[in-house]
Design a protein around this motif. Structure first.
Motif, mmCIF file in Angstrom:
data_model
loop_
_atom_site.group_PDB
_atom_site.id
_atom_site.type_symbol
_atom_site.label_atom_id
_atom_site.label_comp_id
_atom_site.label_asym_id
_atom_site.label_seq_id
_atom_site.Cartn_x
_atom_site.Cartn_y
_atom_site.Cartn_z
ATOM 1 N N VAL A 45 0.860 -1.175 0.000
ATOM 2 C CA VAL A 45 0.000 0.000 0.000
ATOM 3 C C VAL A 45 0.900 1.230 0.000
ATOM 4 O O VAL A 45 1.570 1.524 0.992
ATOM 5 C CB VAL A 45 -0.937 0.024 1.221
ATOM 6 C CG1 VAL A 45 -1.763 1.312 1.236
ATOM 7 C CG2 VAL A 45 -1.864 -1.197 1.205
ATOM 8 N N VAL A 46 0.934 1.918 -1.118
ATOM 9 C CA VAL A 46 1.761 3.110 -1.277
ATOM 10 C C VAL A 46 0.946 4.307 -0.803
ATOM 11 O O VAL A 46 -0.150 4.565 -1.311
ATOM 12 C CB VAL A 46 2.182 3.300 -2.744
ATOM 13 C CG1 VAL A 46 3.146 4.472 -2.880
ATOM 14 C CG2 VAL A 46 2.805 2.015 -3.284
ATOM 15 N N GLN A 47 1.469 5.026 0.165
ATOM 16 C CA GLN A 47 0.732 6.124 0.785
ATOM 17 C C GLN A 47 1.424 7.457 0.521
ATOM 18 O O GLN A 47 2.647 7.557 0.621
ATOM 19 C CB GLN A 47 0.616 5.884 2.290
ATOM 20 C CG GLN A 47 -0.089 4.580 2.636
ATOM 21 C CD GLN A 47 0.159 4.126 4.056
ATOM 22 O OE1 GLN A 47 0.129 4.925 4.990
ATOM 23 N NE2 GLN A 47 0.409 2.836 4.225
ATOM 24 N N LEU A 48 0.622 8.474 0.203
ATOM 25 C CA LEU A 48 1.155 9.806 -0.064
ATOM 26 C C LEU A 48 0.566 10.796 0.937
ATOM 27 O O LEU A 48 -0.656 10.860 1.119
ATOM 28 C CB LEU A 48 0.822 10.242 -1.489
ATOM 29 C CG LEU A 48 1.341 11.613 -1.933
ATOM 30 C CD1 LEU A 48 1.632 11.601 -3.429
ATOM 31 C CD2 LEU A 48 0.350 12.730 -1.629
ATOM 32 N N TYR A 49 1.441 11.546 1.586
ATOM 33 C CA TYR A 49 1.043 12.545 2.577
ATOM 34 C C TYR A 49 1.568 13.910 2.155
ATOM 35 O O TYR A 49 2.593 14.012 1.470
ATOM 36 C CB TYR A 49 1.613 12.210 3.957
ATOM 37 C CG TYR A 49 1.115 10.915 4.550
ATOM 38 C CD1 TYR A 49 0.123 10.910 5.525
ATOM 39 C CD2 TYR A 49 1.652 9.688 4.150
ATOM 40 C CE1 TYR A 49 -0.329 9.718 6.085
ATOM 41 C CE2 TYR A 49 1.202 8.489 4.699
ATOM 42 C CZ TYR A 49 0.205 8.512 5.662
ATOM 43 O OH TYR A 49 -0.241 7.342 6.211
ATOM 44 N N ILE A 50 0.870 14.955 2.559
ATOM 45 C CA ILE A 50 1.416 16.303 2.401
ATOM 46 C C ILE A 50 1.739 16.845 3.793
ATOM 47 O O ILE A 50 1.031 16.591 4.762
ATOM 48 C CB ILE A 50 0.468 17.250 1.626
ATOM 49 C CG1 ILE A 50 -0.849 17.469 2.386
ATOM 50 C CG2 ILE A 50 0.217 16.734 0.235
ATOM 51 C CD1 ILE A 50 -0.981 18.834 2.968
ATOM 52 N N MET A 51 2.852 17.598 3.849
ATOM 53 C CA MET A 51 3.346 18.139 5.105
ATOM 54 C C MET A 51 3.584 19.641 4.934
ATOM 55 O O MET A 51 4.587 20.048 4.349
ATOM 56 C CB MET A 51 4.639 17.417 5.508
ATOM 57 C CG MET A 51 4.477 15.907 5.599
ATOM 58 S SD MET A 51 6.049 14.987 5.656
ATOM 59 C CE MET A 51 6.717 15.527 7.218
ATOM 60 N N PRO A 52 2.676 20.494 5.405
ATOM 61 C CA PRO A 52 2.845 21.948 5.247
ATOM 62 C C PRO A 52 4.093 22.435 5.978
ATOM 63 O O PRO A 52 4.374 22.024 7.101
ATOM 64 C CB PRO A 52 1.575 22.524 5.882
ATOM 65 C CG PRO A 52 0.605 21.389 5.925
ATOM 66 C CD PRO A 52 1.424 20.159 6.096
ATOM 67 N N GLN A 53 4.822 23.336 5.336
ATOM 68 C CA GLN A 53 6.038 23.911 5.920
ATOM 69 C C GLN A 53 5.887 25.416 6.103
ATOM 70 O O GLN A 53 6.853 26.168 5.997
ATOM 71 C CB GLN A 53 7.228 23.605 5.011
ATOM 72 C CG GLN A 53 7.443 22.134 4.733
ATOM 73 C CD GLN A 53 7.747 21.355 6.003
ATOM 74 O OE1 GLN A 53 8.749 21.611 6.670
ATOM 75 N NE2 GLN A 53 6.874 20.412 6.352
ATOM 76 N N ILE A 54 4.688 25.850 6.360
ATOM 77 C CA ILE A 54 4.369 27.274 6.431
ATOM 78 C C ILE A 54 4.411 27.735 7.881
ATOM 79 O O ILE A 54 3.660 27.225 8.724
ATOM 80 C CB ILE A 54 2.983 27.542 5.817
ATOM 81 C CG1 ILE A 54 2.983 27.031 4.372
ATOM 82 C CG2 ILE A 54 2.637 29.014 5.868
ATOM 83 C CD1 ILE A 54 1.618 26.812 3.804
ATOM 84 N N GLU A 55 5.268 28.679 8.175
ATOM 85 C CA GLU A 55 5.460 29.125 9.552
ATOM 86 C C GLU A 55 4.701 30.428 9.806
ATOM 87 O O GLU A 55 5.270 31.507 9.904
ATOM 88 C CB GLU A 55 6.948 29.300 9.847
ATOM 89 C CG GLU A 55 7.728 28.000 9.754
ATOM 90 C CD GLU A 55 9.194 28.174 10.097
ATOM 91 O OE1 GLU A 55 9.595 29.314 10.407
ATOM 92 O OE2 GLU A 55 9.933 27.181 10.046
ATOM 93 N N THR A 56 3.390 30.318 9.870
ATOM 94 C CA THR A 56 2.560 31.459 10.264
ATOM 95 C C THR A 56 1.552 30.968 11.289
ATOM 96 O O THR A 56 1.351 29.760 11.456
ATOM 97 C CB THR A 56 1.788 32.054 9.069
ATOM 98 O OG1 THR A 56 0.732 31.146 8.704
ATOM 99 C CG2 THR A 56 2.699 32.285 7.884
#
Length: 764
Positions: free
Chosen positions: A581-592
């Protein structure tokens, strides 16, 4: 069926009567106009068609049928095609039994492991829940049988379920609890939606116009009818006005009279009634047109399918020293009551009258197996005689397999679990067996996570969940390597109940339940707080190994309207065929501080099969919504401008492939500038700095000196921080009489013009 013509010929009494059931499971028939009754039956992991006095709690008999794996198991397959195939089989069964709508799938979010009905639900993650639901709906409805996605919405506990109010903000609702329904309804188009018992922010789901009309129909385009959960009607006329069309079960005509009276005295327009009747008749007509009298309910064929599905759902949690797979020549001690009589389904309205059930002990013919009961299935107390017999059997075997899990009395519709523990007798048994035999494997039969105080004492753990009537054969297939396990957890297994995000607020106070954890549900919470877990979301082992490589995207910077195309290579580096099971995640790198977001969120998954040494490329497409959160102030989804890491791997904690992309998304511009808006927020507006600069001297922000003040900080840094978090009204307080209220109001007016212009430019 000419529905407009029929509606015009119906009397008010007949119209009102069509808005409630004819009995417990059927819509009403009106013979003079050729309107038939349509049957609805419980699901979603089997057909529960009752053949005696009807009830919805499974007390009375239903026809012999096939119990497929429950939602907790099928979601762990992460296999859309497999879930669709199951739906197709159930749709065919419904055709054979003249059932128009099967009541499922159930997609409510697993807010807490304690919810008694979690075994029916798919996941703690709305993306997984909605994807599984879509596949199920498409499968069933391919057979011209309807589905009823349920329970809409924020129904996440059984405790006081008919009176409690789920208190949550719109962002939490949109991102987590509504999102589980949204994609399935938009794309798979279920024939019906079932509204839940509970209230939402004080308003019963059945009379929640915002949810049933504004969102469900207005935004998502739902065109079927909304049916109440059985007994969920509180006030019939407001329900009808809100968009709840069909009351189930039959009301005996009592509530029909309420509708008729409301129309006759002018309290409710007859057009509202006509609209509900039209929706109901549209689905009845669809059922009629799609009837397949040649359909055959082949129970043996569907049992074989249930076994195949079960084998793909099971999750290998631990496999130290490759204790699994077993060899048929090994002397194995099967220990535990569930080896002989498996627990394979939950209790309540989804309880199936299985035409046959296979146990692991029965299906282990040809293997070198001995059996010891170990414990009584419905007892928590240690039976010393059974324990001694089990320890002796374990000591004489090459490997000991303990079949453990939760008894029927621990989890069911109607009540929540009180803890996450296995019965005491089972925990004692597992530890004792592990002490007697170092090669101990635990096979779990449960609908939700359990604590594992013995986890370091055993070498193998196979999570079967509630895997349906063919669980025995499927367990043997997996234990002995005929099937390579490929399930992955669709929920987190925490170490202890006290570490769960809703631990304090679950079940609430009286009839009020606050969703205090907000969007930080499941792995979103554990990952953000860096809390160690027993097994992470997405985890699952195999008898082979896989490697990820060559993650790439079609570009690095993305503008409005661009789609992010992601590819990653996966190689089977082991010596046998397996599925990953190939899983894709997004990880925000926004420092506000504009919005608090989880450190990672699942945005895609694919299940692929690979031969030994084979490599395949997996592709994902991410639209703008994948990078967005819901902005309550602006009432829309917004992707904040900045960098995001795209990460691929096989669980939420194992993401070896990562790449950063930049999204030219939305600036977190305040919607309306007021005296209370801070300068830090103001400066997010393009061009605002030019308007604000003349006032900077109020804070000494133009002072170029780096002299140390009494606090040991540079004056410039201190003033900059003060200005960032100071509201506009601070100009008056700290301006020493140099800034007036009028000047602030003029500044605010200009800033609002700038903000509106920036918004319009962006939208265009």
């Amino acid at each position: 069926m000419n529905i407009p013509e029929i509606v015009s010929q119906l009397t008010q009494e007949e119209k009102a009567s069509l808005c409630s059931g004819g009995d417990f499971w059927h819509t009403k028939a009106i013979e003079r106009l050729g309107i038939p009754a349509m049957m609805m039956c419980d699901g979603p992991h089997g057909l529960r068609k009752q053949n005696l006095v009807s009830d919805n709690m499974g007390i009375n008999d239903s026809i012999p049928a096939v119990c497929f794996p429950a939602g907790c198991a099928t979601a762990s397959s992460f296999d859309r095609a497999l879930v669709r195939q199951m739906g197709e089989a159930l749709g065919n069964e419904c055709q054979a039994e003249d059932v128009g709508v099967i009541l499922g799938p159930a997609v409510n979010i697993k807010r807490s492991p304690l919810c008694g009905r979690n075994f029916e639900y798919y996941s703690e993650d709305p993306y997984v829940a909605s994807q599984m639901a879509s596949s199920f709906i498409q499968g069933v409805q391919s057979q011209n049988v309807g589905t009823s996605i349920k329970h809409f919405y924020a129904n996440n506990q059984e405790h006081r379920r008919m009176s409690s109010s789920s208190e949550l903000d719109e962002r939490t609702a949109r991102e987590i609890y509504l999102s589980a329904f949204e994609t399935a309804i938009r794309e798979a188009k279920p024939w019906t939606v079932m509204c839940s018992y509970n209230r939402i922010n004080g308003v019963y789901a059945a009379e929640n116009r915002w949810a049933l009309t504004d969102v469900l129909r207005g935004e998502w385009g739902f065109d079927g009818f909304v049916v109440s959960d059985w007994g969920a009607v509180n006030d019939r006329v407001p329900d009808l006005e809100a968009g709840m069309d069909l009351e189930m079960p039959a009301s005996g005509g009592f509530r029909d009279e309420e509708i008729i009276t409301a129309v006759r005295v002018g309290r409710m327009p007859e057009a509202v009634l006509d609209q509900a009747v039209t929706r109901i008749l549209t689905i009845v007509d669809r059922y009629l047109c799609g009837r397949n009298p040649k359909a055959v309910f082949d129970r043996e064929k569907d049992h074989a399918l249930a076994r195949e599905i079960a084998g793909q759902c099971m999750v290998l949690l631990k496999n130290e020293d490759q204790v699994l797979p077993l060899k048929r020549t090994q002397k194995a001690a099967f220990i535990g009551a569930f080896a002989e009589k498996p627990r394979y389904q939950g209790g309540g309205s989804s309880h199936i009258n299985s035409f046959k059930v296979e146990s692991a002990l029965e299906m282990a013919k040809g293997c070198c197996v001995t059996y010891a009961k170990g414990f009584a299935a419905e007892s928590e107390l240690v039976d010393e005689a059974l324990l001694a017999e089990a320890v002796e059997a374990a000591a004489e075997a090459d490997v000991a397999v303990v079949f453990a899990g939760l008894p029927d009395s621990f989890e069911s519709e109607g009540f929540d679990r009180k803890h996450m523990e296995l019965p005491l007798c089972q925990n004692v048994l597992i530890s004792a067996v592990a002490k007697a035999n170092p090669n101990t494997v635990v096979v779990l039969h449960n609908g939700a996570p359990v604590e594992m105080p013995w986890i370091s004492e055993v070498k193998g753990i196979l999570e079967t969940y509630l895997c349906g009537q063919a669980v025995g054969g499927a367990v043997i297939d997996v234990l002995y390597g005929e099937v390579n396990p490929s399930g992955h957890l669709a929920e987190t297994f925490p170490r202890a109940l006290r570490e769960t995000p809703s631990y304090i607020s679950f079940q609430g106070e009286g009839d009020r339940v606050e969703y205090r954890e907000g969007v930080f549900v499941g792995y979103r919470y554990y990952a953000t707080k860096k809390i160690p877990v027993l097994f992470p979301f997405g985890h699952g082992l195999s008898y082979t190994t896989f490697a990820f490589s060559n993650l790439r995207t079609n570009q690095v910077v993305y503008h409005r309207g661009d789609r992010v195309e992601v590819s990653v290579d996966v190689t089977n580096t082991g010596d046998r065929y397996g599925k990953e099971v190939v899983q894709l995640y997004i990880m925000p790198q926004i420092e506000t501080d504009a919005i608090l977001r989880p450190v990672l969120e699942l945005r895609g998954f694919e299940k692929i099969g690979l031969k030994s040494g084979e490599t395949k490329t997996v592709h994902f497409t991410l639209d703008r919504r994948a990078f967005s959160s819901y902005n309550i102030q602006r009432q829309k989804w917004m992707a904040e401008r900045g960098d995001y890491i795209i990460a691929c791997g096989d669980s939420s904690e194992n993401l070896p492939m990562q790449q950063t992309v930049h999204i030219e998304g939305d600036l977190p511009i305040p919607k309306c500038i007021t005296m209370d808006t801070t300068f830090g927020d103001v400066l997010r507006i393009p061009g605002a700095a030019n308007l604000v600069t003349p006032f900077a001297a109020v804070f000494g922000a133009t002072n170029e000196s780096a002299d140390e003040n009494a606090m040991g900080e540079s004056t410039a840094e201190m003033m900059e921080a003060m200005m960032q978090y100071m509201p506009i009204r601070g100009l008056i307080s700290f301006g020493g009489g140099t800034v007036t209220t009028r000047q602030c109001e003029e500044l605010i007016q200009k800033l609002n013009v700038l903000a509106e212009a920036a918004e319009q430019k962006y939208e265009s």
